[in-house]
Motif scaffolding. Structure first.
Motif, short mmCIF file in Angstrom:
data_model
loop_
_atom_site.label_atom_id
_atom_site.label_comp_id
_atom_site.label_asym_id
_atom_site.label_seq_id
_atom_site.Cartn_x
_atom_site.Cartn_y
_atom_site.Cartn_z
N ILE A 112 3.75 22.31 -48.98
CA ILE A 112 4.18 20.22 -48.60
C ILE A 112 3.03 20.20 -47.53
O ILE A 112 1.91 21.18 -46.54
CB ILE A 112 5.05 22.04 -47.40
N ILE A 127 5.35 20.94 -40.83
CA ILE A 127 6.19 19.82 -40.54
C ILE A 127 6.71 19.46 -38.43
O ILE A 127 7.27 18.68 -38.72
CB ILE A 127 7.83 21.34 -40.48
N SER A 152 7.95 12.44 -41.16
CA SER A 152 8.97 13.18 -42.23
C SER A 152 8.02 13.66 -42.88
O SER A 152 6.69 13.07 -43.49
CB SER A 152 10.21 12.88 -42.62
N VAL A 153 7.99 14.69 -43.92
CA VAL A 153 6.55 15.21 -45.06
C VAL A 153 7.55 15.80 -46.21
O VAL A 153 8.68 16.30 -45.83
CB VAL A 153 6.01 16.55 -44.49
N GLY A 154 7.08 15.04 -47.43
CA GLY A 154 7.61 15.92 -48.38
C GLY A 154 6.59 17.41 -49.16
O GLY A 154 5.93 18.22 -48.64
N PRO A 180 9.32 12.66 -48.95
CA PRO A 180 9.74 12.79 -47.50
C PRO A 180 11.22 12.17 -47.43
O PRO A 180 11.41 10.98 -47.36
CB PRO A 180 8.24 11.50 -46.53
N THR A 181 11.67 12.89 -46.69
CA THR A 181 13.22 12.17 -45.77
C THR A 181 12.97 10.76 -45.14
O THR A 181 12.18 10.73 -44.14
CB THR A 181 13.39 14.03 -44.40
N CYS A 223 11.80 17.57 -42.58
CA CYS A 223 11.17 18.17 -44.20
C CYS A 223 12.32 19.35 -44.79
O CYS A 223 13.00 19.99 -44.18
CB CYS A 223 10.24 19.06 -43.92
#
Length: 357
Positions: free
Chosen positions: A159, A198, A207-209, A303-304, A333
């Protein structure tokens, strides 16, 4: 309705902010006991509102079985279950009807359905629709484990470019280690750093993926087939049915492009009467057929797209370029909550293949 499977088929119905969502599964064997407490624990791993790294939307996500299971035993009839939606904030989404979110399904769905698509919570395109997948997949996972000794486990491998310990590809031990943790990593230290990343993205309105790694052990040699009947084809199709999945790789995956054949080839040897391979760059699948080694694959989660930062978009009504700032409740996330979904989809896919054979 969206569906997957041939012999064991699951159909998903409902929308993110409809009164209920649910699934119907056909072809599941009769007379099998389902541990409903275990299933509820599995569902809880995906449920929203559990901590600060997920959406604050709170839903119990307790499945109500309408038919197909009586006193915990499957009857042979289609198994239908629903989950009631109880915590919708539908007004949060009204302004998105004409101003689609970048990298979300809003625009494509508006064109395909002439603007009649349900925009609330993303409608049929929402990650909320993975909850019914976990009902059927949780049942399938139990059956594979108790009846056939096939185990399926996954964890958040990465992540925000922070990496967890990876599974040993030739002998993954305790692949279900992340199941009982609040955050699904093998290394608690890596999990802590991921959560910090996050929360940092969330504070920035972003956001993050990440990447989810899944392992399947106990699958015998000989399942799958060539070309479009390959087990990789089936698993990949199931994974791409999960919202936010943008890539799937097996074994060494894209790293194999950097190798020579002498590095990538999995040499065979006997362990007693059993044929195994020294390495597992193939991820347990060769020619689309299982070779008896652990099946190892990874899934990339984007990512969202619903973020608070100002983004460029368009107004479909006025045909102008505008700036969008998204409010409401969204995951910074979704990787952690997607881990059991990956397990569920893999279980459904594998059970269908085994029942076909």
């Amino acid at each position: 309705m969206s569906s997957m499977g041939n012999k064991v088929k699951i159909e998903i119905f409902g929308e993110s902010h409809s009164a209920e969502i649910g699934m119907t599964m056909t072809g599941f064997p009769a007379g099998k006991r389902i541990d409903e407490d275990e299933l509820y624990r599995f569902m809880l791993r995906r449920a929203p509102g559990r901590n600060a790294t997920s959406t604050p939307r709170k839903e119990a996500d307790v499945p109500e079985f309408i038919c197909g299971i009586v006193d915990g035993i499957t009857t042979g009839a289609p198994i239908t279950a629903i989950i009631r939606n109880t915590n919708q904030h539908s007004k949060d989404y009204e302004k998105l009807r004409n101003t689609p979110r970048p990298s979300h399904a809003d625009f494509a769905a508006a064109v395909k359905y002439s603007g009649a698509n349900d925009i609330r919570g993303g409608g049929a395109f929402s990650g909320r629709m993975t909850a019914p997948i976990c009902i059927g997949g949780g049942i399938a996972k139990q059956f594979l484990s108790t009846e056939l000794g096939i185990k399926i486990g996954a964890h958040a491998l990465a992540i925000a470019n922070i990496y967890d310990d990876a599974f040993d590809m030739t002998n993954p031990v305790d692949i279900c280690v992340a199941e009982d943790k609040d955050f699904p990593t093998i290394s608690d230290d890596a999990g802590k750093k991921m959560q910090e990343a996050i929360l940092k993205a969330k504070a920035d309105g972003d956001s993050v993926g990440g990447i989810i790694e899944c392992a399947i052990t106990g699958v015998p040699v000989g399942y799958g087939g060539p070309l479009f009947d390959g087990i990789e084809s089936k698993i990949a199709a199931a994974m791409f049915g999960i919202p936010a999945v943008k890539g799937v790789e097996f074994g060494s995956g894209f790293e194999c492009a950097k190798m020579r054949g002498s590095e990538h080839n999995d040499a065979f040897l006997y362990e007693g009467e059993k044929v195994v391979t020294k390495t597992n760059n193939s991820g347990g699948i060769q020619g689309g057929i299982t070779n008896g080694m652990p099946i190892i694959f990874r899934v990339a989660i984007k990512p969202t797209p619903s973020i608070a930062k100002p983004q460029s978009t368009v107004n479909l009504e006025t045909k102008e370029n505008v700036t969008l700032e998204i409010g409401g409740r969204h995951d910074p996330c979704i990787v952690a909550r997607a881990v059991p979904v990956i397990e569920a989809a893999a279980a459904l896919c594998l059970l269908d293949l085994l029942e076909e054979k």
